[in-house]
Design an enzyme around this catalytic site. Structure first.
Site, PDB file in Angstrom:
ATOM      1  N   GLY A  92       0.648  -1.167  -0.043  1.00  0.00           N
ATOM      2  CA  GLY A  92      -0.086   0.065  -0.009  1.00  0.00           C
ATOM      3  C   GLY A  92       0.874   1.303   0.040  1.00  0.00           C
ATOM      4  O   GLY A  92       2.011   1.239  -0.059  1.00  0.00           O
ATOM      5  N   LYS A 114       3.652  11.900  -3.491  1.00  0.00           N
ATOM      6  CA  LYS A 114       4.742  11.178  -2.943  1.00  0.00           C
ATOM      7  C   LYS A 114       5.663  11.644  -1.954  1.00  0.00           C
ATOM      8  O   LYS A 114       6.019  12.902  -2.065  1.00  0.00           O
ATOM      9  CB  LYS A 114       5.525  10.470  -4.086  1.00  0.00           C
ATOM     10  CG  LYS A 114       6.153   9.549  -3.762  1.00  0.00           C
ATOM     11  CD  LYS A 114       6.839   8.950  -5.291  1.00  0.00           C
ATOM     12  CE  LYS A 114       7.783   7.641  -5.170  1.00  0.00           C
ATOM     13  NZ  LYS A 114       8.431   7.279  -6.284  1.00  0.00           N
ATOM     14  N   ASP A 126       9.135   6.345   7.588  1.00  0.00           N
ATOM     15  CA  ASP A 126       8.657   8.012   8.232  1.00  0.00           C
ATOM     16  C   ASP A 126       7.800   8.561   7.409  1.00  0.00           C
ATOM     17  O   ASP A 126       7.189   9.436   7.346  1.00  0.00           O
ATOM     18  CB  ASP A 126       9.709   8.683   8.410  1.00  0.00           C
ATOM     19  CG  ASP A 126      10.706   9.052   7.243  1.00  0.00           C
ATOM     20  OD1 ASP A 126      10.170   8.624   6.030  1.00  0.00           O
ATOM     21  OD2 ASP A 126      11.892   9.577   7.067  1.00  0.00           O
ATOM     22  N   ARG A 177       2.481  13.707  -8.545  1.00  0.00           N
ATOM     23  CA  ARG A 177       2.505  12.937  -9.501  1.00  0.00           C
ATOM     24  C   ARG A 177       1.066  12.830 -10.276  1.00  0.00           C
ATOM     25  O   ARG A 177       0.024  12.760  -9.727  1.00  0.00           O
ATOM     26  CB  ARG A 177       3.034  11.449  -9.383  1.00  0.00           C
ATOM     27  CG  ARG A 177       3.091  10.404 -10.485  1.00  0.00           C
ATOM     28  CD  ARG A 177       4.043   9.150  -9.812  1.00  0.00           C
ATOM     29  NE  ARG A 177       3.405   8.641  -8.705  1.00  0.00           N
ATOM     30  CZ  ARG A 177       3.869   7.345  -8.102  1.00  0.00           C
ATOM     31  NH1 ARG A 177       5.331   7.436  -8.252  1.00  0.00           N
ATOM     32  NH2 ARG A 177       3.244   6.842  -7.211  1.00  0.00           N
ATOM     33  N   ASP A 253       4.236  -4.211  -7.459  1.00  0.00           N
ATOM     34  CA  ASP A 253       3.548  -3.277  -7.109  1.00  0.00           C
ATOM     35  C   ASP A 253       3.942  -2.084  -7.994  1.00  0.00           C
ATOM     36  O   ASP A 253       3.377  -1.208  -7.983  1.00  0.00           O
ATOM     37  CB  ASP A 253       3.679  -2.775  -5.738  1.00  0.00           C
ATOM     38  CG  ASP A 253       5.151  -2.828  -5.129  1.00  0.00           C
ATOM     39  OD1 ASP A 253       5.914  -3.897  -5.398  1.00  0.00           O
ATOM     40  OD2 ASP A 253       5.685  -1.929  -5.021  1.00  0.00           O
TER      41      ASP A 253
END
Length: 486
Positions: A92, A114, A126, A177, A253
């Site tokens: 995820g 992102k 983090d 993005r 992914d």
């Protein structure tokens, strides 16, 4: 001086609405001092966004996720994935958020952040990103777009005013993005792992509607969906190979259903031609080496096929047979795309006898590898050779006699220099120039970044004064290693 118009942005939330089991509503971490570093104004215009508004304090807050437009539903997306062959059932968006979908010019695209902070998928990380890796994705994704290769795009990079601890303390940043969607092979693996066939079916229907609508009219829509993804990925990876692009982290992914390149982490452009080329520091076994990329893509697609089995047929054995047959088209599609692309790079005329063309290509690749010839320079210089200037390209080889024999046979085919210049770039994001630009930008100097972006935005047009952007790295640059940035 342009005057900012009020920031008005309407974002759809179709993914969150249709697939709530795969979306966790979340908010970005507060950025203490957002500051715009680079904005893609042409892309902003495509999306119907006012560049001046995005440059405003309000726009900067939007681009780090701290200002959420009315009606928007930012979510972290759930997906699974095979990472270097090992299966992780719950990955995820650990440091990313889907702000929502933008509709403009008849297209629906994701607006995605992102580096926007920890989410429930952060797995101990983090959730932040350093400025350098976000600028790398901006540079390389926009270069790929200019090369005509399907890719996610970069709208902006905004420094957050918060430091990020990696090997050292670095300035933090968020990348905005843009993608046709962020549906991945891992999305289907996640849905399949839940055991909820209805969810898997809804996900497949969502993917068909968004990316491969022709599959809806097929006799077997889910098989047609799978074969459409196979075709898209075969074409995409062939295009990577033709320009010497090394993705570096081809986990499931990181393979999209749309056929766009995604996740520019430890990526690089190959310089000395070598199928074993690996730049990623974490790819110790060469799983995603340049020459292994078609194999890795086919392996990933096999994992997609496994996830789709319940939709392909009620009987397991028949579902497997369908999947195997459909997956079997990958090699043929990839080979056709790569062969056509190589013929174009060599300027070979259409209809050339395969018995002539195939040995030319095979022998050339052997020569390029044995002399460690720079991939980008060679093909561009070969265009000059087609015009009669052979010395530039001859100077790249150690075994001149063998290359001269190859050159004579190639020139006898009547290569088209003009068509070669349209597919062989002068400028790609050279690794030493990327590092130079990122280091300077991290230190506060954006001049090298601006120069590099200008060069790669028009990769096929040779321009005076940009010679350093076309040259391979100096020997002093040494062996190159890239890092994923997390």
């Amino acid at each position: 001086m342009s005057v900012a118009t009020p920031l008005v942005l309407s974002l759809g939330n179709r993914f969150a609405r249709e697939l709530p089991e795969m979306a966790v509503a979340w908010r970005a971490t507060e950025a203490p001092d957002p500051r715009l570093i680079v904005l893609n104004e042409p892309l902003a215009a495509e999306l119907g966004l006012d560049a001046a508004s995005l440059r405003s304090p309000e726009g900067e807050r939007l681009l780090v996720g701290n200002l959420v437009p009315d009606g928007a539903t930012p979510v972290a997306q759930a997906y699974a994935g095979h990472q270097f062959g090992g299966y992780a059932p719950r990955l995820g968006d650990g440091r990313a958020l889907l702000l929502g979908e933008v509709e403009a010019e008849g297209r629906v695209r994701d607006l995605h952040l992102k580096g926007s902070g920890r989410t429930p998928f952060a797995r101990g990380g983090d959730g932040l990103a350093a400025l350098g890796p976000m600028l790398r994705e901006y540079v390389v994704s926009e270069a790929m777009h200019a090369l005509g290769i399907p890719t996610t795009r970069s709208l902006a990079v905004v420094a957050t005013g918060r430091d990020v601890r990696r090997e050292t303390v670095l300035p933090g940043a968020v990348l905005t993005r843009v993608a046709s969607s962020h549906l991945r092979v891992g999305s289907f693996q996640y849905a399949r792992a839940t055991g909820d066939v209805a969810l898997l079916r809804r996900l497949a229907d969502h993917a068909i509607s968004r990316h491969h609508p022709g599959a809806a009219d097929a006799a077997d829509p889910y098989r047609a969906l799978f074969e459409a993804v196979v075709a898209a990925q075969a074409s995409l990876v062939a295009r990577w190979m033709l320009v010497g692009f090394v993705h570096g982290v081809m986990n499931t992914d990181n393979m999209t259903i749309s056929g766009e390149t995604i996740d520019y982490g430890p990526c690089a452009f190959m310089e000395a031609f070598d199928p074993a080329t690996v730049y990623s520091s974490i790819d110790e076994g060469g799983r995603y080496a340049y020459g292994m990329q078609p194999v890795a893509a086919e392996w990933n697609l096999a994992r997609l096929a496994e996830a789709l089995l319940p939709l392909l047929h009620d009987e397991q054995d028949q579902a497997v047979a369908i999947a195997v047959e459909s997956l079997g088209t990958f090699k043929r599609r990839y080979s056709a795309a790569w062969t056509a692309g190589m013929s174009a790079k060599l300027g070979l005329p259409g209809g050339l006898d395969e018995a002539v063309a195939s040995p030319l290509v095979d022998e050339l690749l052997t020569l390029l590898e044995s002399s460690r010839v720079d991939h980008t320079s060679f093909f561009r210089d070969l265009g000059a050779a087609a015009r009669g200037d052979v010395e530039r390209v001859r100077g790249l080889f150690l075994d001149l006699a063998t290359f001269d024999d190859w050159l004579e046979r190639w020139r006898a085919c009547g290569p088209d220099a003009e068509s070669m210049d349209r597919v062989n770039p002068v400028y790609v994001p050279r690794n030493h120039l990327v590092e130079e630009a990122l280091a300077a930008a991290t230190a506060g100097d954006l001049t090298p970044l601006d120069g590099l972006l200008d060069a790669v935005a028009h990769p096929f047009t040779e321009r005076p004064g940009l010679e350093r952007y076309a040259a391979p790295a100096p020997e002093s640059f040494g062996a190159y290693r890239t890092y994923c940035g997390t």
